[in-house]
Design an enzyme around this catalytic site. Structure first.
Site, PDB file in Angstrom:
ATOM      1  N   ARG A 192       0.819  -1.224   0.000  1.00  0.00           N
ATOM      2  CA  ARG A 192       0.000   0.000   0.000  1.00  0.00           C
ATOM      3  C   ARG A 192       0.857   1.281   0.000  1.00  0.00           C
ATOM      4  O   ARG A 192       0.473   2.295   0.599  1.00  0.00           O
ATOM      5  CB  ARG A 192      -0.946   0.038   1.209  1.00  0.00           C
ATOM      6  CG  ARG A 192      -1.932  -1.096   1.271  1.00  0.00           C
ATOM      7  CD  ARG A 192      -2.965  -1.061   0.146  1.00  0.00           C
ATOM      8  NE  ARG A 192      -3.854  -2.190   0.266  1.00  0.00           N
ATOM      9  CZ  ARG A 192      -3.608  -3.389  -0.296  1.00  0.00           C
ATOM     10  NH1 ARG A 192      -2.527  -3.595  -1.054  1.00  0.00           N
ATOM     11  NH2 ARG A 192      -4.456  -4.379  -0.142  1.00  0.00           N
ATOM     12  N   SER A 214     -11.449  -0.483   3.263  1.00  0.00           N
ATOM     13  CA  SER A 214     -10.854  -0.932   4.529  1.00  0.00           C
ATOM     14  C   SER A 214     -10.225   0.246   5.253  1.00  0.00           C
ATOM     15  O   SER A 214      -9.447   0.997   4.671  1.00  0.00           O
ATOM     16  CB  SER A 214      -9.764  -1.979   4.247  1.00  0.00           C
ATOM     17  OG  SER A 214     -10.368  -3.142   3.758  1.00  0.00           O
ATOM     18  N   GLU A 260      -5.363   2.751   6.756  1.00  0.00           N
ATOM     19  CA  GLU A 260      -5.229   2.674   5.295  1.00  0.00           C
ATOM     20  C   GLU A 260      -5.936   3.899   4.680  1.00  0.00           C
ATOM     21  O   GLU A 260      -5.454   4.506   3.735  1.00  0.00           O
ATOM     22  CB  GLU A 260      -5.846   1.372   4.781  1.00  0.00           C
ATOM     23  CG  GLU A 260      -5.627   1.178   3.305  1.00  0.00           C
ATOM     24  CD  GLU A 260      -5.861  -0.262   2.863  1.00  0.00           C
ATOM     25  OE1 GLU A 260      -5.462  -1.209   3.580  1.00  0.00           O
ATOM     26  OE2 GLU A 260      -6.443  -0.441   1.788  1.00  0.00           O
TER      27      GLU A 260
HETATM   28  C1  LIG Z   1     -15.778   0.058  -1.504  1.00  0.00           C
HETATM   29  C2  LIG Z   1     -14.284   0.237  -1.528  1.00  0.00           C
HETATM   30  C3  LIG Z   1     -13.462  -0.845  -1.713  1.00  0.00           C
HETATM   31  C4  LIG Z   1     -12.062  -0.690  -1.746  1.00  0.00           C
HETATM   32  N1  LIG Z   1     -11.284  -1.787  -1.954  1.00  0.00           N
HETATM   33  C5  LIG Z   1      -9.938  -1.653  -1.992  1.00  0.00           C
HETATM   34  C6  LIG Z   1      -9.098  -2.779  -2.219  1.00  0.00           C
HETATM   35  O1  LIG Z   1      -9.571  -3.907  -2.412  1.00  0.00           O
HETATM   36  N2  LIG Z   1      -7.767  -2.587  -2.251  1.00  0.00           N
HETATM   37  C7  LIG Z   1      -7.198  -1.351  -2.067  1.00  0.00           C
HETATM   38  O2  LIG Z   1      -5.961  -1.228  -2.118  1.00  0.00           O
HETATM   39  N3  LIG Z   1      -7.966  -0.253  -1.849  1.00  0.00           N
HETATM   40  C8  LIG Z   1      -9.318  -0.373  -1.809  1.00  0.00           C
HETATM   41  N4  LIG Z   1     -10.112   0.724  -1.589  1.00  0.00           N
HETATM   42  C9  LIG Z   1      -9.489   2.036  -1.357  1.00  0.00           C
HETATM   43  C10 LIG Z   1      -9.371   2.909  -2.622  1.00  0.00           C
HETATM   44  O3  LIG Z   1     -10.283   2.499  -3.601  1.00  0.00           O
HETATM   45  C11 LIG Z   1      -7.967   2.859  -3.209  1.00  0.00           C
HETATM   46  O4  LIG Z   1      -7.036   3.287  -2.252  1.00  0.00           O
HETATM   47  C12 LIG Z   1      -7.864   3.737  -4.465  1.00  0.00           C
HETATM   48  O5  LIG Z   1      -6.704   3.367  -5.154  1.00  0.00           O
HETATM   49  C13 LIG Z   1      -7.823   5.239  -4.156  1.00  0.00           C
HETATM   50  O6  LIG Z   1      -7.871   5.956  -5.393  1.00  0.00           O
HETATM   51  P1  LIG Z   1      -8.582   7.370  -5.494  1.00  0.00           P
HETATM   52  O7  LIG Z   1      -8.378   7.875  -6.870  1.00  0.00           O
HETATM   53  O8  LIG Z   1      -9.997   7.283  -5.046  1.00  0.00           O
HETATM   54  O9  LIG Z   1      -7.718   8.226  -4.464  1.00  0.00           O
HETATM   55  P2  LIG Z   1      -8.254   9.359  -3.471  1.00  0.00           P
HETATM   56  O10 LIG Z   1      -9.095   8.744  -2.414  1.00  0.00           O
HETATM   57  O11 LIG Z   1      -8.804  10.492  -4.224  1.00  0.00           O
HETATM   58  O12 LIG Z   1      -6.872   9.817  -2.818  1.00  0.00           O
HETATM   59  C14 LIG Z   1      -6.182   8.950  -1.940  1.00  0.00           C
HETATM   60  C15 LIG Z   1      -4.738   9.445  -1.837  1.00  0.00           C
HETATM   61  O13 LIG Z   1      -4.133   9.303  -3.128  1.00  0.00           O
HETATM   62  C16 LIG Z   1      -3.622  10.550  -3.540  1.00  0.00           C
HETATM   63  N5  LIG Z   1      -3.750  10.637  -4.994  1.00  0.00           N
HETATM   64  C17 LIG Z   1      -4.857  10.499  -5.764  1.00  0.00           C
HETATM   65  N6  LIG Z   1      -4.544  10.639  -7.071  1.00  0.00           N
HETATM   66  C18 LIG Z   1      -3.215  10.875  -7.106  1.00  0.00           C
HETATM   67  C19 LIG Z   1      -2.287  11.111  -8.160  1.00  0.00           C
HETATM   68  N7  LIG Z   1      -2.650  11.150  -9.432  1.00  0.00           N
HETATM   69  N8  LIG Z   1      -0.979  11.299  -7.835  1.00  0.00           N
HETATM   70  C20 LIG Z   1      -0.563  11.282  -6.551  1.00  0.00           C
HETATM   71  N9  LIG Z   1      -1.399  11.070  -5.511  1.00  0.00           N
HETATM   72  C21 LIG Z   1      -2.709  10.867  -5.795  1.00  0.00           C
HETATM   73  C22 LIG Z   1      -4.422  11.612  -2.811  1.00  0.00           C
HETATM   74  O14 LIG Z   1      -3.665  12.807  -2.672  1.00  0.00           O
HETATM   75  C23 LIG Z   1      -4.620  10.928  -1.478  1.00  0.00           C
HETATM   76  O15 LIG Z   1      -3.480  11.113  -0.681  1.00  0.00           O
HETATM   77  C24 LIG Z   1     -11.500   0.590  -1.579  1.00  0.00           C
HETATM   78  C25 LIG Z   1     -12.344   1.707  -1.389  1.00  0.00           C
HETATM   79  C26 LIG Z   1     -13.715   1.540  -1.377  1.00  0.00           C
HETATM   80  C27 LIG Z   1     -14.603   2.733  -1.212  1.00  0.00           C
END
Ligand SMILES: Cc1cc2nc3c(=O)[nH]c(=O)nc-3n(C[C@H](O)[C@H](O)[C@H](O)COP(=O)(O)OP(=O)(O)OC[C@H]3O[C@@H](n4cnc5c(N)ncnc54)[C@H](O)[C@@H]3O)c2cc1C
Length: 314
Positions: free
Chosen positions: A167, A217, A309
């Site tokens: 992660r 999570s 996380e």
């Molecule tokens: C229902 C559900 C299920 C999930 N299941 C999983 C799973 O199975 N495995 C898992 O690992 N995660 C899971 N997640 C968590 C989440 O989906 C992941 O962490 C996802 O990759 C976050 O992406 P995001 O674009 O939504 O980031 P955001 O939530 O918008 O941002 C999260 C972080 O990433 C940074 N960020 C976003 N885009 C960029 C970029 N382009 N460059 C640099 N930093 C950036 C932001 O600044 C912030 O610090 C789940 C979430 C939900 C709601």
């Protein structure tokens, strides 16, 4: 000043509408950015006038404070083009929805991302956090990542240079912005790949409380090696190889008797106890109170400090 340099910027935009938790106060300034140029200009402008700047993707890993966020929040909405290059390499911008990159790859009969079916968020957010599930991780297929470092240098990093770990990545550790990336995939069977991706989505619907807003999570899983021997035995039948021997954090939360606990309109899910759900109208402070409750009780009972996380943004 900001409006002149960044014409699309808005003031006092509630972030609840931009997170999967549906929680959070306003961003002082908010810019939905649809081109890479806009992102670069926004970051440079904010830094020039010493305004804090935060780049978000799909908001699926964020808990935003009730009082909101000072400074500029840039929402990466650079979603295209997603393209197929030579040798089964797919290139996509960071703002592309991960699910769209998966579907595109499968439509070209390319294998390697289907494990992530149903994983919310953007391609860039997934790379930054090295998102993973079902034994797969983003790092498994990454060839190169284009990013903006903290000195505004545009860099192209190889997989090895991206420093991926559980992660995490160099982008997370150094707060660099992912702009786009290439993944190397293999030829596969379109129908089978679709089936795998769909089965992951179905699994999530069945096992995770997707009927309520949430941020996935809340805590990282616990490495078996970090557990006291007595608990290694107690949880021996719960160990998963994902991506190394871990015990899912949910088991400690259940063991501490916390499944179903509520504070305000936030609840530790009974369907999956590593999820906190918003029953409607939950505040960030309710979620934080549940997080503290979990951390304290799990520490007292099992001697382990659960790591977050989900990211708290204030
Ligand atoms: C229902 C559900 C299920 C999930 N299941 C999983 C799973 O199975 N495995 C898992 O690992 N995660 C899971 N997640 C968590 C989440 O989906 C992941 O962490 C996802 O990759 C976050 O992406 P995001 O674009 O939504 O980031 P955001 O939530 O918008 O941002 C999260 C972080 O990433 C940074 N960020 C976003 N885009 C960029 C970029 N382009 N460059 C640099 N930093 C950036 C932001 O600044 C912030 O610090 C789940 C979430 C939900 C709601």
């Amino acid at each position: 000043m900001l409006k002149k340099e960044l014409p699309g910027v808005k003031k006092q935009v509630p972030l609840a509408a931009h997170t999967t938790f549906n929680i959070g106060g306003p961003a002082e300034y908010f810019l939905p950015a649809t081109t890479q140029k806009e992102i670069l200009r926004a970051i440079k402008t904010a830094k020039k006038i010493k305004l804090p700047v935060f780049v978000m993707g799909g908001g699926s890993n964020l808990l935003v404070s009730d009082s909101g966020v000072r400074g500029l929040v840039v929402k990466n909405q650079v979603t295209s083009p997603v393209v197929l290059k030579k040798n089964n390499v797919v290139e996509a911008p960071a703002g592309a929805v991960l699910g769209k990159v998966i579907d595109f790859s499968i439509s070209k009969s390319l294998q390697g991302l289907e494990w992530a079916g149903g994983l919310p968020g953007t391609f860039g957010g997934g790379i930054r956090g090295n998102a993973g599930a079902f034994g797969g991780e983003m790092k498994d297929t990454i060839v190169s990542v284009r990013a903006l470092d903290d000195q505004f240098n545009l860099r192209k990093l190889s997989n090895g240079e991206s420093g991926f770990s559980y992660r995490s990545s160099i982008f997370k550790r150094k707060n660099w912005v992912v702009l786009s990336a290439q993944v190397k995939l293999k030829k596969g069977n379109k129908k089978k790949l679709k089936e795998i991706s769909n089965s992951r989505k179905d699994y999530r619907k069945e096992k995770h409380p997707l009927e309520y807003p949430n941020a996935g999570s809340v805590f990282k899983n616990v490495a078996v090696k970090d557990l006291a021997p007595i608990f290694q035995s107690e949880f021996a039948d719960k160990v998963k190889q994902d991506p190394f021997p871990i015990v899912p954090a949910a088991w400690f939360i259940i063991g501490a008797g916390l499944a179903g606990k509520k504070v305000g309109r936030a609840q530790i899910s009974q369907k999956h106890s590593n999820y906190i759900v918003n029953l409607g109208g939950a505040k960030a402070k309710d979620v934080l109170a549940l997080i503290d409750m979990v951390k304290n009780n799990v520490k007292n009972k099992y001697g382990i400090v659960l790591e977050m996380e989900v990211q708290y943004l204030e």
